[in-house]
Design an enzyme around this catalytic site. Structure first.
Site, PDB file in Angstrom:
ATOM      1  N   ASN A   1      51.488 -20.321   5.352  1.00 10.67           N
ATOM      2  CA  ASN A   1      51.478 -18.890   5.658  1.00 10.67           C
ATOM      3  C   ASN A   1      51.088 -18.209   4.348  1.00 10.67           C
ATOM      4  O   ASN A   1      51.935 -17.966   3.499  1.00 10.67           O
ATOM      5  CB  ASN A   1      52.847 -18.402   6.133  1.00 10.67           C
ATOM      6  CG  ASN A   1      52.829 -16.929   6.488  1.00 10.67           C
ATOM      7  OD1 ASN A   1      51.926 -16.200   6.108  1.00 10.67           O
ATOM      8  ND2 ASN A   1      53.843 -16.479   7.200  1.00 10.67           N
TER       9      ASN A   1
ATOM     10  N   ARG B   1      62.567  -7.439   5.121  1.00 12.60           N
ATOM     11  CA  ARG B   1      61.239  -6.841   5.003  1.00 12.60           C
ATOM     12  C   ARG B   1      60.700  -6.475   6.384  1.00 12.60           C
ATOM     13  O   ARG B   1      60.464  -7.343   7.210  1.00 12.60           O
ATOM     14  CB  ARG B   1      60.288  -7.829   4.338  1.00 12.60           C
ATOM     15  CG  ARG B   1      58.875  -7.326   4.275  1.00 12.60           C
ATOM     16  CD  ARG B   1      57.936  -8.392   3.729  1.00 12.60           C
ATOM     17  NE  ARG B   1      56.580  -7.886   3.784  1.00 12.60           N
ATOM     18  CZ  ARG B   1      55.540  -8.606   4.135  1.00 12.60           C
ATOM     19  NH1 ARG B   1      55.684  -9.882   4.430  1.00 12.60           N
ATOM     20  NH2 ARG B   1      54.345  -8.063   4.176  1.00 12.60           N
TER      21      ARG B   1
ATOM     22  N   ARG C   1      46.948  -5.994  14.467  1.00 14.58           N
ATOM     23  CA  ARG C   1      47.533  -5.076  13.483  1.00 14.58           C
ATOM     24  C   ARG C   1      46.426  -4.292  12.775  1.00 14.58           C
ATOM     25  O   ARG C   1      45.357  -4.095  13.334  1.00 14.58           O
ATOM     26  CB  ARG C   1      48.398  -5.868  12.504  1.00 14.58           C
ATOM     27  CG  ARG C   1      49.622  -6.468  13.222  1.00 14.58           C
ATOM     28  CD  ARG C   1      50.615  -7.098  12.303  1.00 14.58           C
ATOM     29  NE  ARG C   1      51.086  -6.148  11.306  1.00 14.58           N
ATOM     30  CZ  ARG C   1      51.608  -6.524  10.154  1.00 14.58           C
ATOM     31  NH1 ARG C   1      51.715  -7.802   9.839  1.00 14.58           N
ATOM     32  NH2 ARG C   1      52.025  -5.618   9.286  1.00 14.58           N
TER      33      ARG C   1
ATOM     34  N   ASP D   1      39.486 -22.208  -1.468  1.00 15.92           N
ATOM     35  CA  ASP D   1      38.812 -23.281  -2.201  1.00 15.92           C
ATOM     36  C   ASP D   1      39.750 -24.444  -2.494  1.00 15.92           C
ATOM     37  O   ASP D   1      39.341 -25.605  -2.445  1.00 15.92           O
ATOM     38  CB  ASP D   1      38.213 -22.748  -3.503  1.00 15.92           C
ATOM     39  CG  ASP D   1      37.004 -21.848  -3.269  1.00 15.92           C
ATOM     40  OD1 ASP D   1      36.504 -21.769  -2.125  1.00 15.92           O
ATOM     41  OD2 ASP D   1      36.559 -21.216  -4.253  1.00 15.92           O
TER      42      ASP D   1
ATOM     43  N   SER E   1      53.509 -12.514  12.580  1.00 20.48           N
ATOM     44  CA  SER E   1      53.025 -11.404  13.400  1.00 20.48           C
ATOM     45  C   SER E   1      51.649 -11.730  13.980  1.00 20.48           C
ATOM     46  O   SER E   1      50.962 -12.644  13.516  1.00 20.48           O
ATOM     47  CB  SER E   1      52.951 -10.115  12.575  1.00 20.48           C
ATOM     48  OG  SER E   1      51.939 -10.223  11.588  1.00 20.48           O
TER      49      SER E   1
ATOM     50  N   GLU F   1      47.034 -22.738   9.471  1.00 23.33           N
ATOM     51  CA  GLU F   1      47.443 -21.416   8.982  1.00 23.33           C
ATOM     52  C   GLU F   1      48.370 -20.790  10.015  1.00 23.33           C
ATOM     53  O   GLU F   1      48.063 -20.808  11.211  1.00 23.33           O
ATOM     54  CB  GLU F   1      46.211 -20.539   8.791  1.00 23.33           C
ATOM     55  CG  GLU F   1      46.497 -19.142   8.326  1.00 23.33           C
ATOM     56  CD  GLU F   1      45.241 -18.282   8.232  1.00 23.33           C
ATOM     57  OE1 GLU F   1      45.391 -17.057   8.154  1.00 23.33           O
ATOM     58  OE2 GLU F   1      44.109 -18.817   8.261  1.00 23.33           O
TER      59      GLU F   1
ATOM     60  N   TYR G   1      58.441  -8.345  11.347  1.00 23.80           N
ATOM     61  CA  TYR G   1      58.670  -9.746  10.998  1.00 23.80           C
ATOM     62  C   TYR G   1      59.977 -10.316  11.519  1.00 23.80           C
ATOM     63  O   TYR G   1      60.233 -11.517  11.359  1.00 23.80           O
ATOM     64  CB  TYR G   1      58.590  -9.919   9.479  1.00 23.80           C
ATOM     65  CG  TYR G   1      57.244  -9.506   8.931  1.00 23.80           C
ATOM     66  CD1 TYR G   1      56.107 -10.260   9.183  1.00 23.80           C
ATOM     67  CD2 TYR G   1      57.101  -8.338   8.192  1.00 23.80           C
ATOM     68  CE1 TYR G   1      54.866  -9.878   8.703  1.00 23.80           C
ATOM     69  CE2 TYR G   1      55.867  -7.945   7.696  1.00 23.80           C
ATOM     70  CZ  TYR G   1      54.757  -8.716   7.956  1.00 23.80           C
ATOM     71  OH  TYR G   1      53.529  -8.339   7.487  1.00 23.80           O
TER      72      TYR G   1
ATOM     73  N   ARG H   1      43.912  -6.809   8.324  1.00 24.28           N
ATOM     74  CA  ARG H   1      44.657  -8.035   8.606  1.00 24.28           C
ATOM     75  C   ARG H   1      43.927  -8.957   9.591  1.00 24.28           C
ATOM     76  O   ARG H   1      44.313 -10.099   9.773  1.00 24.28           O
ATOM     77  CB  ARG H   1      46.036  -7.710   9.162  1.00 24.28           C
ATOM     78  CG  ARG H   1      46.934  -7.029   8.156  1.00 24.28           C
ATOM     79  CD  ARG H   1      48.361  -6.960   8.660  1.00 24.28           C
ATOM     80  NE  ARG H   1      49.148  -6.043   7.886  1.00 24.28           N
ATOM     81  CZ  ARG H   1      49.760  -6.351   6.753  1.00 24.28           C
ATOM     82  NH1 ARG H   1      49.663  -7.560   6.258  1.00 24.28           N
ATOM     83  NH2 ARG H   1      50.470  -5.442   6.106  1.00 24.28           N
TER      84      ARG H   1
ATOM     85  N   HIS I   1      51.156 -17.373  10.967  1.00 27.07           N
ATOM     86  CA  HIS I   1      51.630 -16.016  10.691  1.00 27.07           C
ATOM     87  C   HIS I   1      52.688 -15.653  11.710  1.00 27.07           C
ATOM     88  O   HIS I   1      52.560 -15.978  12.896  1.00 27.07           O
ATOM     89  CB  HIS I   1      50.478 -15.005  10.773  1.00 27.07           C
ATOM     90  CG  HIS I   1      49.412 -15.280   9.762  1.00 27.07           C
ATOM     91  ND1 HIS I   1      49.533 -14.906   8.451  1.00 27.07           N
ATOM     92  CD2 HIS I   1      48.218 -15.906   9.883  1.00 27.07           C
ATOM     93  CE1 HIS I   1      48.452 -15.286   7.798  1.00 27.07           C
ATOM     94  NE2 HIS I   1      47.639 -15.910   8.632  1.00 27.07           N
TER      95      HIS I   1
ATOM     96  N   PRO J   1      53.285 -14.687  -0.666  1.00 29.87           N
ATOM     97  CA  PRO J   1      54.086 -13.567  -1.163  1.00 29.87           C
ATOM     98  C   PRO J   1      54.887 -12.848  -0.081  1.00 29.87           C
ATOM     99  O   PRO J   1      54.440 -12.682   1.048  1.00 29.87           O
ATOM    100  CB  PRO J   1      53.060 -12.627  -1.789  1.00 29.87           C
ATOM    101  CG  PRO J   1      51.755 -13.017  -1.209  1.00 29.87           C
ATOM    102  CD  PRO J   1      51.855 -14.467  -0.863  1.00 29.87           C
ATOM    103  N   ASN J   2      56.076 -12.457  -0.490  1.00 33.11           N
ATOM    104  CA  ASN J   2      57.013 -11.644   0.289  1.00 33.11           C
ATOM    105  C   ASN J   2      57.685 -12.377   1.440  1.00 33.11           C
ATOM    106  O   ASN J   2      58.542 -11.799   2.107  1.00 33.11           O
ATOM    107  CB  ASN J   2      56.344 -10.357   0.791  1.00 33.11           C
ATOM    108  CG  ASN J   2      55.845  -9.520  -0.360  1.00 33.11           C
ATOM    109  OD1 ASN J   2      56.580  -9.250  -1.306  1.00 33.11           O
ATOM    110  ND2 ASN J   2      54.587  -9.126  -0.312  1.00 33.11           N
TER     111      ASN J   2
ATOM    112  N   ALA K   1      49.781 -12.052   2.490  1.00 31.49           N
ATOM    113  CA  ALA K   1      48.713 -11.102   2.123  1.00 31.49           C
ATOM    114  C   ALA K   1      47.486 -11.798   1.539  1.00 31.49           C
ATOM    115  O   ALA K   1      46.370 -11.273   1.648  1.00 31.49           O
ATOM    116  CB  ALA K   1      49.245 -10.071   1.139  1.00 31.49           C
TER     117      ALA K   1
ATOM    118  N   HIS L   1      43.856 -12.506   3.398  1.00 33.10           N
ATOM    119  CA  HIS L   1      42.723 -11.613   3.568  1.00 33.10           C
ATOM    120  C   HIS L   1      41.763 -11.574   2.393  1.00 33.10           C
ATOM    121  O   HIS L   1      40.681 -11.005   2.517  1.00 33.10           O
ATOM    122  CB  HIS L   1      43.247 -10.211   3.880  1.00 33.10           C
ATOM    123  CG  HIS L   1      44.375 -10.252   4.864  1.00 33.10           C
ATOM    124  ND1 HIS L   1      44.206 -10.667   6.173  1.00 33.10           N
ATOM    125  CD2 HIS L   1      45.702 -10.019   4.720  1.00 33.10           C
ATOM    126  CE1 HIS L   1      45.378 -10.650   6.791  1.00 33.10           C
ATOM    127  NE2 HIS L   1      46.298 -10.272   5.935  1.00 33.10           N
TER     128      HIS L   1
END
Length: 148
Positions: free
Chosen positions: A74, A17, A107, A87, A102, A98, A22, A111, A100, A9-10, A77, A80
């Protein structure tokens, strides 16, 4: 190698954003950089982004039928708290990195914890758009080692 880049998301709002966190590059710009690298290295690839947890789980499951060699994700959100994504990654057993943009560990407290990380072979964070390329390179090294 068949490598999928999956974004949560986002990520579609990158560039506008919170650019202080970012950066100013868009998702499309980052994808072009990744695409250039993957093409130059002879890989098959697919990009996917969704704001929906279920769509992300479905895409991860689709990777099993598409003979995907590796995933760079990525989860944004969902990092977390999405045990569903965790799964799904565990159930397909496809090596996953994985990533990210940032530095999530420096942070806000919430996070710092990733429920996705235990389902992955590694994590890259804090290098902006380069996190994706570093994730792809780590995946390449892992897959090459796995195939020897």
């Amino acid at each position: 190698m068949n490598i999928w880049i999956i974004n949560g998301p986002n990520i579609n709002l990158l560039g506008t954003r919170e650019p202080d966190i970012y950066g100013h590059e868009t998702m499309e710009s980052i994808n072009r950089q990744i695409q250039t690298y993957l093409t130059d290295h002879g890989h098959i690839y697919e990009f996917f982004q969704s704001n929906s947890e279920g769509a992300l789980v479905d895409k991860i499951q689709d990777a099993l039928n598409e003979q995907v060699d590796g995933i760079v994700i990525n989860p944004a959100a969902y990092t977390h708290y999405s045990y569903a994504i965790h799964d799904a990654l565990k159930s397909v057993s496809i090596p996953t990195v994985e990533v990210h943009l940032s530095a999530i560990h420096s942070r806000e407290a919430f996070r710092k914890d990733s429920v996705i990380a235990p389902a992955c072979i590694g994590q890259v964070s804090g290098f902006g758009p380069a996190s994706y390329l570093l994730g792809v390179q780590a995946l390449e090294l892992h897959l090459a080692k796995e195939n020897t």
